[in-house]
Design an enzyme around this catalytic site. Sequence first.
Site, mmCIF file in Angstrom:
data_model
loop_
_atom_site.group_PDB
_atom_site.id
_atom_site.type_symbol
_atom_site.label_atom_id
_atom_site.label_comp_id
_atom_site.label_asym_id
_atom_site.label_seq_id
_atom_site.Cartn_x
_atom_site.Cartn_y
_atom_site.Cartn_z
ATOM 1 N N LYS A 98 0.698 -1.157 0.048
ATOM 2 C CA LYS A 98 -0.034 0.081 0.013
ATOM 3 C C LYS A 98 1.008 1.151 0.048
ATOM 4 O O LYS A 98 0.790 2.030 -0.779
ATOM 5 C CB LYS A 98 -0.908 -0.034 1.161
ATOM 6 C CG LYS A 98 -1.855 1.085 1.200
ATOM 7 C CD LYS A 98 -2.702 1.274 2.505
ATOM 8 C CE LYS A 98 -3.479 -0.125 2.777
ATOM 9 N NZ LYS A 98 -4.800 -0.136 2.651
ATOM 10 N N ARG A 109 -3.271 2.726 8.613
ATOM 11 C CA ARG A 109 -3.393 1.668 7.859
ATOM 12 C C ARG A 109 -2.195 0.758 7.758
ATOM 13 O O ARG A 109 -1.216 1.090 7.728
ATOM 14 C CB ARG A 109 -4.042 1.693 6.482
ATOM 15 C CG ARG A 109 -5.401 2.689 6.370
ATOM 16 C CD ARG A 109 -5.389 2.806 4.822
ATOM 17 N NE ARG A 109 -6.415 3.890 4.651
ATOM 18 C CZ ARG A 109 -7.694 3.683 4.023
ATOM 19 N NH1 ARG A 109 -7.952 2.414 3.674
ATOM 20 N NH2 ARG A 109 -8.325 4.887 4.008
ATOM 21 N N GLY A 121 -8.044 -7.459 3.892
ATOM 22 C CA GLY A 121 -8.982 -7.679 5.198
ATOM 23 C C GLY A 121 -8.375 -8.260 6.400
ATOM 24 O O GLY A 121 -9.195 -8.769 7.279
ATOM 25 N N MET A 127 -5.822 -7.392 8.112
ATOM 26 C CA MET A 127 -5.202 -6.721 8.990
ATOM 27 C C MET A 127 -5.833 -5.057 9.335
ATOM 28 O O MET A 127 -6.909 -4.867 8.684
ATOM 29 C CB MET A 127 -3.642 -6.289 8.851
ATOM 30 C CG MET A 127 -2.891 -7.531 8.921
ATOM 31 S SD MET A 127 -1.344 -7.336 8.969
ATOM 32 C CE MET A 127 -1.308 -6.446 7.188
ATOM 33 N N ARG A 187 -3.590 -1.335 -6.442
ATOM 34 C CA ARG A 187 -2.823 -2.599 -6.301
ATOM 35 C C ARG A 187 -3.261 -3.492 -7.449
ATOM 36 O O ARG A 187 -4.286 -3.221 -7.971
ATOM 37 C CB ARG A 187 -3.062 -3.237 -4.859
ATOM 38 C CG ARG A 187 -4.594 -3.716 -4.877
ATOM 39 C CD ARG A 187 -4.607 -4.259 -3.303
ATOM 40 N NE ARG A 187 -6.094 -4.308 -2.878
ATOM 41 C CZ ARG A 187 -6.437 -4.644 -1.828
ATOM 42 N NH1 ARG A 187 -5.888 -4.749 -0.898
ATOM 43 N NH2 ARG A 187 -8.074 -4.877 -1.982
ATOM 44 N N HIS A 209 -2.182 -43.190 -0.439
ATOM 45 C CA HIS A 209 -2.617 -43.869 -1.709
ATOM 46 C C HIS A 209 -4.021 -43.094 -2.161
ATOM 47 O O HIS A 209 -3.885 -42.690 -3.433
ATOM 48 C CB HIS A 209 -3.088 -45.249 -1.208
ATOM 49 C CG HIS A 209 -3.492 -46.107 -2.403
ATOM 50 N ND1 HIS A 209 -4.859 -46.073 -2.549
ATOM 51 C CD2 HIS A 209 -2.957 -46.733 -3.235
ATOM 52 C CE1 HIS A 209 -4.928 -46.814 -3.553
ATOM 53 N NE2 HIS A 209 -3.778 -47.334 -3.997
ATOM 54 N N SER A 252 14.989 -41.349 -12.566
ATOM 55 C CA SER A 252 13.806 -40.784 -12.541
ATOM 56 C C SER A 252 13.511 -40.449 -11.027
ATOM 57 O O SER A 252 13.813 -41.449 -10.301
ATOM 58 C CB SER A 252 12.651 -41.345 -13.087
ATOM 59 O OG SER A 252 11.625 -40.891 -12.818
ATOM 60 N N CYS A 306 9.510 -38.044 -11.100
ATOM 61 C CA CYS A 306 8.132 -38.366 -11.249
ATOM 62 C C CYS A 306 7.328 -38.593 -9.979
ATOM 63 O O CYS A 306 6.532 -39.140 -9.888
ATOM 64 C CB CYS A 306 8.139 -39.906 -11.864
ATOM 65 S SG CYS A 306 8.871 -41.142 -11.041
ATOM 66 N N TYR A 311 13.366 -33.634 -17.619
ATOM 67 C CA TYR A 311 11.807 -33.358 -17.516
ATOM 68 C C TYR A 311 11.184 -33.649 -16.152
ATOM 69 O O TYR A 311 11.773 -33.993 -15.329
ATOM 70 C CB TYR A 311 10.915 -34.585 -18.465
ATOM 71 C CG TYR A 311 11.248 -35.952 -17.920
ATOM 72 C CD1 TYR A 311 10.546 -36.531 -16.965
ATOM 73 C CD2 TYR A 311 12.435 -36.644 -18.253
ATOM 74 C CE1 TYR A 311 10.559 -37.623 -16.672
ATOM 75 C CE2 TYR A 311 12.419 -38.053 -17.897
ATOM 76 C CZ TYR A 311 11.675 -38.550 -17.186
ATOM 77 O OH TYR A 311 11.938 -39.757 -16.631
#
Lengths: 882, 882
Positions: free
Chosen positions: A24, A93, A102, A104, A342, A464, A772, A839, A859
């Site tokens: 702010k 503020r 909202g 604080m 903002r 799982h 992997s 993976c 990857y």
Amino acid sequence: MQIYTFGNGEAQGRAHMKETLGGKGANLAEMCRLGLPVPPGFTLPTEACHSGFQNGALTEELDTLLTQGLSHIEQMLDRKFGEPTKPLLLSVRSGAPVSMPGMMDTILNLGLNDEVAAQLAQETQNERFVYDAYRRLLQMYGDVVLGVRPENVLAEDPFEHCLEQKKEAYDVVEDIDLPGPALKELVEEFKGIIQDAGKTFPQDPRAQLVGAVSAVFTSWNNDRAVTYRKLNQIPSHWGTACNIQAMVFGNLGQDCGTGVAFTRNPSTGETGRFGEYLINAQGEDVVAGIRTPEPISALQDEMPTIYDELMEMFDQLERHFRDMQDIEFTIQNNKLWLLQTRGGKRTAKAAVRIAVEMVEEQLITRNEAILRVAPDSLEQLLHPTLSPAAKAKAAQENRLLGRGLPASPGAACGLIAFSAEEAQRQVANGEKAILVRVETSPEDIQGMHASMGILTARGGMTSHAAVVARGMGKCCVVGCDALRIDYNTRSMLVGTTELKEGERITLDGSTGEVFLGEIATEPPQMDDTLEIFMGWVDEARSLNVRANADTPNDAITARNNGAEGIGLCRTEHMFFAPERILAMREMILSQTAEQRAHALEKLLPMQRGDFEWLFKAMDGLPVTIRLLDPPLHEFLPQADKDIEAVAQELGVDKETLRIKTLQLHEFNPMLGHRGCRLAITYPQVARMQTRAIIEGALSVQQAGHSPKVEIMVPLIAHEKELALLKAEIQNEADLVFAEQGQRIEYMVGTMIELPRAALTADAIAHHAEFFSFGTNDLTQTTFGLSRDDSNGFLPAYVDKGILEEDPFVSLDQSGVGQLVAMAYEKGKQQRPDIKVGICGEHGGDPKSVAFCHALGLDYVSCSPFRIPIARLAAAQATLMGK
Amino acid sequence: MQIYTFGNGEAQGRAHMKETLGGKGANLAEMCRLGLPVPPGFTLPTEACHSGFQNGALTEELDTLLTQGLSHIEQMLDRKFGEPTKPLLLSVRSGAPVSMPGMMDTILNLGLNDEVAAQLAQETQNERFVYDAYRRLLQMYGDVVLGVRPENVLAEDPFEHCLEQKKEAYDVVEDIDLPGPALKELVEEFKGIIQDAGKTFPQDPRAQLVGAVSAVFTSWNNDRAVTYRKLNQIPSHWGTACNIQAMVFGNLGQDCGTGVAFTRNPSTGETGRFGEYLINAQGEDVVAGIRTPEPISALQDEMPTIYDELMEMFDQLERHFRDMQDIEFTIQNNKLWLLQTRGGKRTAKAAVRIAVEMVEEQLITRNEAILRVAPDSLEQLLHPTLSPAAKAKAAQENRLLGRGLPASPGAACGLIAFSAEEAQRQVANGEKAILVRVETSPEDIQGMHASMGILTARGGMTSHAAVVARGMGKCCVVGCDALRIDYNTRSMLVGTTELKEGERITLDGSTGEVFLGEIATEPPQMDDTLEIFMGWVDEARSLNVRANADTPNDAITARNNGAEGIGLCRTEHMFFAPERILAMREMILSQTAEQRAHALEKLLPMQRGDFEWLFKAMDGLPVTIRLLDPPLHEFLPQADKDIEAVAQELGVDKETLRIKTLQLHEFNPMLGHRGCRLAITYPQVARMQTRAIIEGALSVQQAGHSPKVEIMVPLIAHEKELALLKAEIQNEADLVFAEQGQRIEYMVGTMIELPRAALTADAIAHHAEFFSFGTNDLTQTTFGLSRDDSNGFLPAYVDKGILEEDPFVSLDQSGVGQLVAMAYEKGKQQRPDIKVGICGEHGGDPKSVAFCHALGLDYVSCSPFRIPIARLAAAQATLMGK
């Protein structure tokens, strides 16, 4: 430490100084520099939040800074804080480095006391305004600084109660209709409320200021703020800044007003202003919803000049900040003031659209557009969600039963089913089912497939249920502590509510909430800007993204979502279909090599068929197939009843089956006889799987496709395990080649999922053509933490700040990450062209993806529904690395 | 490749060339150089074992070398191999780099055929001798080279059978009494046996030699040799050498003989020759026990000159090799020949005595003495053992029921008890008990204490039973696969034998054998040379040795065995006594903080008392106390029946207790809610333990002792866990100090037992004043291997050569060791004076101790009964490092 003043077109701060000034404060300074009308003020920097206090009191340094700042404002406006004549009123503020809307506290109209109010009423000739401001100050100060508030959420706020009574007494509906004298009475009554609570409202404005500043800084650690930070992973040590600014008033009369607006639609991303305003009101009234505000377009008729001015400022701000802005403004006697700007919060849909359209408008570059969308938010675009209105209504009706971990996003509604069979039965009857289990096991897979969603009482984010549900793109809530299931009576208790099988519940997989009854859902929303956006994303990234996919369906979904191959096919998931699990059990119960061979022969054609489908679906792309991984007891029935049934089906002695089940029982199955250890003790299984893979690939190749085969050995701890199994694999493949008179290229590689594998990755790379990283297991063993059991204490760890995040969700870079980096380096050293990927579930976590990119991995592989997220995260990592 | 010739005072080899020449060949060469009478010959080096063959046949190179070697011997003796006139006969013997007695094959009298035999009979005028040699050749060649042998151990050897019949026919008792014609007949009959088996004995001596050399090299991989190598951890790639040497004959008449002798007594270590000989015999007759040999002393009367010559050679050899020797000799026509010398195998008792006495004789230095005793062998000196004769008899009577893992050494005999209670009852009745369980749990501790030994069906070398038994110095056999226990019928099946509770069995904890009935045991044997020896050991070593000890008794035993402190006191073992476990359970079942505090108050004085005893027993030495480690469910009853009983005792609802037990159940308790995770969620427990420790130390200090307190936090994965708990510990200690008005020094440190702790040891060292490596858990997590479950596949791993040793027995230096080294370095970097030790089971394993020494650790800690082993291993490591 210094203060940062702003006002009248000048400012000491800048937009980029958010860490010091908070969002702010930094933007107020920036707006000033842009020549926009901002009420003068100053910002106390974030460091004051921690170092500005000693024993609960302001330090001398902070006190001096306050005086300095005050005189800046006083000089600028030629008003005096605390002086009855031409008094200066202030707002105080908070403002953190990242937006915590909202969360604080704020105090307005500071500087009013009995004397100042009386004088000001004379000066402005507006008693109603002055005492309305005064009563607001008392109310805010009483609440925020003095802690005069209801004891619990059900109790009535004493100030509100008093205000309501006053409106009744004066027979008015809106606050604004209360006349001056009524407000003057309210001021006295509010003072009484404060006094009744044993507190005193300070008449000395300086004391008010000190109290307010202290409260703002303290609010950094209030419960709401702490919770918000946890949810949004904002570090506690940052602190908030404090902005002290001259008040401007939208409630001085009909030529005044206040509003909040977005420069584009934050829900859809459409261009055009989107916001609301109120005439003759203070900002909080718009937010609080006390009066129904007007749409911003109405201002064009009501105050055309102001409207045009405002629109121009909106344009200026959006162009300057190069992003959609969320702006607060106040009109005081026909003069426009900006109180805040903002970057506006937006839905994923809006984020993508705004990013794409801003590129088209040449406001931002493609690369900037890519960085504007939070990867995780894309999940919203891929799953149905609960209708917000219907959800709010359900909450109002106290239908929120409990909360678990948000294991797999989306929303689902259906009938409770306590077993996989029941779920399948319900679906066969045309109903929708929610599978509710203490925990799930591979035996439940068919039931999970049939259900709309899964709810478990136990387990964490990589249990799982969680892993499988994410793989299926199915809504799932796990580890719901409040849930007690009694399979015997086919009923469950959630908190105090008892539910029977067949009753309807609704899950929100994105929040972990469980609701009673049905809540309307909305389908996933996508438009063509997403396609354009993902095109840019793919151009920008260098990291490949593959899918963890076990079935042809998964593979098709994955390819549709942009997968560039399969990084993990868990072959064991293929063994749980009813006709297959029998053959599997026969294999396990074999007494001789011949019996085993016979059972494996039954499985061979089924496996081969699966692989053929996978190779076709991923034509031309690599498919990594992991050999059998879970301990064998997972394939055997556990309950006595089931043992009896299975024994009959298999034609074996019930006692034999029971003993075998007992023999296979393990104290710590995660560290037991599984992974490559199965292949070492039962090489026939590995050979059958190799044969199925190679035969499948050859037949698909003959049909004109290009299968790219990668055979992956799990749970390697020692290089010799891999050496041995690679030989088995090669021998079997050579047999098939000889039988069929044709060959195909294939690679043999390994999971790196145990610390020892990472530590000896150079020796392992001698045999492995690819690595992997199985970061789920690697996290478990590196931390010594079972993902199935950690739910009992891991939340406490995050609460107490020991861990910032669940290490099963986001890769623990300082611990597990060290092993990943070490293994990568050792692997490359031994075999420079080794292919390396990941993976584990982390493959779909943006931070972890960034880590993998930075390390140089080839990857990441994740569940089909997280592929767009991984693609975007990979692109962002590439851009941020530049 | 070359051959190494020897003979006539010259040799190409030397004693130190054992890797090339094998032990036998190297020492034959050395004896030649010393001028001792050795029949001429040559050695084919070990490399020929692997590279001398192609497709099963000798390579050309090896063939040429054979010819070379033959002509060396022929020249030296002026005899010709294969010539009927002055024929040369040869012995062909294997010889590995380390002694593998009786494990490999030998062929004597090579070079005889029908023609040579006939000529030689003429030459020697000794038909009996020649045809005895020929029939021996046929028998050995038939067995070793041609594989003509009984199909199984029960079938009769065809050659022996034939020999026996011949003796009956000629009515003689001893082989030696068979006359020439009988032996001549035997030669023909033996040829027939070979022919009946489809094989042919080659008449060509060169073909005999090639066959024998091939068989010797092949014998490196026969089953006996492979098994022996596995048991003694000899690498397969070494290979055996092959010694080809002219035959000398102890069986040419009454002026001939052969014998085997030790230069000192190998059982007791006493000085004085110890051995046996036979007149008119070949060496194998002594070993085979066909005739009863004479004690060596008798030779003094029978052949005084030879005896004096021999004794002089014994002295020369012992002085030269500076160790007790095991020597083979042959006397041929009053001429003495030495056929072998090697360091003699000996018992631990003899090893210590010989080492000490050789120092006194100034033959070796103290340091050499220290290196002469195998650390593991000291275990023999500390525990009772089965009487060898009684054990052999039991085996003969088929009383060996089965085998498990030799988890804790010693021997024990007693009545089968299937529960801790039954064991205690039997002992109360004056009986000795053997506790037999599927596996043990902490609830069994009292019963284990009461029993003489422990036998389990499941578990590995570091299972609960194994660790606890070793700590108690109690005989234990675990993981006995053949064992099936039925608790219901109070009976068990071992293989096919069914046994009831109360029947008597005997365990050999050093071999893992389980016998039916009683077998006599011998008490541990020690003499004062051990004390002298251990004194030298302690002077030599730099690494400290501490004990893992949980009770005052353990501590006293440990101190008697030379412990220099306690490296690990597992406080949970203090909670299992009947009156304590109730309070512990009350604590676990507490619903409120007050209830919990109340239960902990009951435990406090008990814990304090324990610690006072420990501090007194270890007066002046450091005592490391680990805070509560195991998951709480270990303290709760599991069986329904027990739950009911405990519920009644505690006065809680049975259902509540059952639910709590279920709630605490974990899938992988090893990776669950244990260690410091308990202290994080129940800080009250850690505070109670801290208070007990500090109060205990203060009271002991007041009584004039010097307690050295080290508080150890287990299972740290993240530095913040330790930071948090260190604060709790310090706060509680400060409270006690304030209450009592006095202070005491103490340290706070941590176990390093998770990979993540090792990886982030620098951050952890910021808070830890000491590290103690918990290598059991570190091995489990680094390998991903549960010590309780690994029994199912780890043996296969060692069999297949994937692992050379069980990593729970000897530290895996290339994997787990990397983490230990890394943590040590990072710890020292952060805190140069950090104290570092190891308290896993590896602390008592010699190889692991050497690793710890090399790394620079301050101490190892092991079970009280392994302390002498660790002390010796530490001394050897110091000496070898120099």
